[in-house]
Write an enzyme that holds these catalytic residues in place. Structure first.
Site, short mmCIF file in Angstrom:
data_model
loop_
_atom_site.label_atom_id
_atom_site.label_comp_id
_atom_site.label_asym_id
_atom_site.label_seq_id
_atom_site.Cartn_x
_atom_site.Cartn_y
_atom_site.Cartn_z
N PHE A 122 0.86 -1.19 0.00
CA PHE A 122 0.00 0.00 0.00
C PHE A 122 0.90 1.23 0.00
CE2 PHE A 122 -2.53 3.46 1.59
CZ PHE A 122 -3.72 3.30 0.90
N ASP A 207 9.31 2.65 1.59
CA ASP A 207 8.14 3.36 2.09
C ASP A 207 8.03 3.06 3.59
OD1 ASP A 207 5.62 4.10 2.95
OD2 ASP A 207 4.61 3.51 1.09
N LYS A 236 2.71 9.76 8.51
CA LYS A 236 1.99 9.28 9.70
C LYS A 236 2.51 9.85 11.03
CE LYS A 236 -0.12 5.06 7.86
NZ LYS A 236 -1.55 5.28 7.98
N1 PLP Z 1 2.39 4.19 2.50
C1 PLP Z 1 2.08 3.35 3.51
C2 PLP Z 1 3.00 2.22 3.83
C3 PLP Z 1 0.89 3.52 4.22
O1 PLP Z 1 0.57 2.66 5.20
C4 PLP Z 1 0.04 4.59 3.89
C5 PLP Z 1 -1.25 4.80 4.60
O2 PLP Z 1 -1.76 3.93 5.26
C6 PLP Z 1 0.41 5.45 2.83
C7 PLP Z 1 1.59 5.22 2.18
C8 PLP Z 1 -0.46 6.61 2.43
O3 PLP Z 1 -0.39 7.60 3.40
P1 PLP Z 1 -1.51 8.75 3.42
O4 PLP Z 1 -2.79 8.11 3.79
O5 PLP Z 1 -0.99 9.72 4.46
O6 PLP Z 1 -1.53 9.37 2.06
#
Ligand code: PLP
Length: 376
Positions: A122, A207, A236
């Site tokens: 994700f 990520d 986050k």
């Molecule tokens: N990358 C990862 C690993 C995530 O868990 C998330 C959100 O859960 C995101 C990116 C996307 O972040 P945002 O919701 O702040 O755009």
């Protein structure tokens, strides 16, 4: 807009790992705003920093220099370790990843623009990060998505190697797949990915939006694998709930961008950056990675002791409890909420637990007891 199901509860106040709803009911929060409030709700140091900055200078745009963002960038650079790098500030995880994807394309040049990611990953909900997200069921309604993404099986080096054709600029991975079910890769996978990227001259983007800043028991989850990434994204927990994201890249990679290549109105503005500065200072003062490692061990042991839990996976305080009864996680999360415990069904058979890194032993024991009753 109806992008989420109707919520069951309205929260009005929080303190540490505790929330209160609009009827005055107390809840233990073992979701932390999906891995965001790592220092707990209404953290006094963060609240004071934001209040002071709100009364000093909130925003001037990136056409001018400000003093807070560069301090946050320097701290992130030090915590990531390895060779020196530079930071672009954004407002969310998806935006931090969008920056990383654009940087990879600029770095790769024409004809070398493909980004490889893993099934089950994700990376966000913008059109590009949605395509990087290896969940085809989420793509369908939004086709055609921006081209230049290739997906491979998670934790499978041979599959990755087969996808590494000459058009590949970068690989983007989570070190533990969060939204995909809290999936830890096999030992040797991440070092193997690093080796493959080095052999092919491909960027490794990690990520760390969910795993970063202490949650897994290290500052960054890649540090468990002893590797050095080329690009790291965080969001986050960085603002403890104040929206801020960051894309870090090693100096020579970051320098692929020239003025005008990427921009943001809000990213790195003093208000959000003041929250991040206070968060990082508190996290270092308290050594949150050690706290997460110890608390994670206690929580995992507690969950393993429950008859309805088949297994526990994850790292530090990013855990999933796989239930013995298939398809019951959604119902279990709803019943836990009724019993005063906030958790999330990360798959239809697993509950995700990712509380504040400052969660106390008593709160962990209470949460396990509530889950024991609910699952029983
Ligand atoms: N990358 C990862 C690993 C995530 O868990 C998330 C959100 O859960 C995101 C990116 C996307 O972040 P945002 O919701 O702040 O755009």
């Amino acid at each position: 807009m109806p992008t989420y199901p109707a919520p069951a509860v309205t929260f009005v106040r929080g303190e540490g790992a505790v929330l209160w709803d609009d009827r005055g009911r107390r809840y233990l929060d073992f979701l932390a705003g999906v891995g965001v409030t790592s220092l707990g709700h209404a953290n006094p140091a963060v609240a004071a920093a934001v209040a002071e900055q709100a009364a000093t200078l909130v925003h001037v745009s990136n056409l001018f220099a400000t003093t807070v963002g560069p301090e946050v960038a320097a701290t992130l650079d030090r915590l990531i370790g390895g060779p020196a790098g530079k930071v672009f500030f954004a407002n969310s995880g998806a935006e931090a990843n969008e920056c990383a994807l654009k940087l990879a394309r600029k770095w790769g040049g024409r004809g070398r623009h493909v980004v490889v990611s893993a099934y089950g990953s994700f990376h966000g909900r913008t059109l590009a990060t949605l395509h990087a997200t290896g969940q085809p069921q989420k793509h369908e309604a939004f086709q055609p998505l921006p081209e230049g993404f290739r997906h491979v099986a998670w934790s499978d080096l041979a599959a990755l190697e087969a996808a590494m054709r000459p058009d590949v600029a970068a690989v983007i991975l989570e070190c533990v797949q969060g939204e995909g079910g809290v999936r830890v890769p096999d030992d040797g996978y991440l070092p193997g990915v690093r080796r493959l990227c080095d052999e092919r001259g491909v960027l490794l983007i990690l990520d760390e939006v969910q795993t970063g800043l202490g949650r897994t028991g290290r500052w960054f989850a890649f540090q468990h694998a002893g590797i050095e990434p080329d690009v790291v994204t965080v969001a986050k927990a960085l603002g403890n709930g104040v929206p801020i994201g960051a894309c870090w890249a090693r100096d020579d990679v970051a320098d692929a961008f020239a003025p005008g290549d990427h921009a943001t109105t809000f990213g790195g503005q003093p208000l959000a950056a003041s929250a991040a500065r206070a968060v990082l200072a508190e996290m270092e003062r308290l050594d949150v990675p050690s706290l997460a490692a110890a608390a994670g061990e206690r929580l995992a042991k507690g969950l393993e002791s429950l008859g309805a839990v088949a297994s526990v996976r994850g790292r530090g305080l990013l855990l999933a409890a796989e239930l013995t009864a298939p398809g019951t996680a959604g119902d279990a999360a709803a019943r836990a909420l009724e019993a005063g415990l906030v958790v999330n069904a990360v798959t239809d058979s697993a509950l995700r637990l990712e509380p504040s890194l400052l969660v106390t032993d008593d709160e962990i024991d209470e949460a396990v007891a509530v889950l024991g009753e609910v699952l029983g």
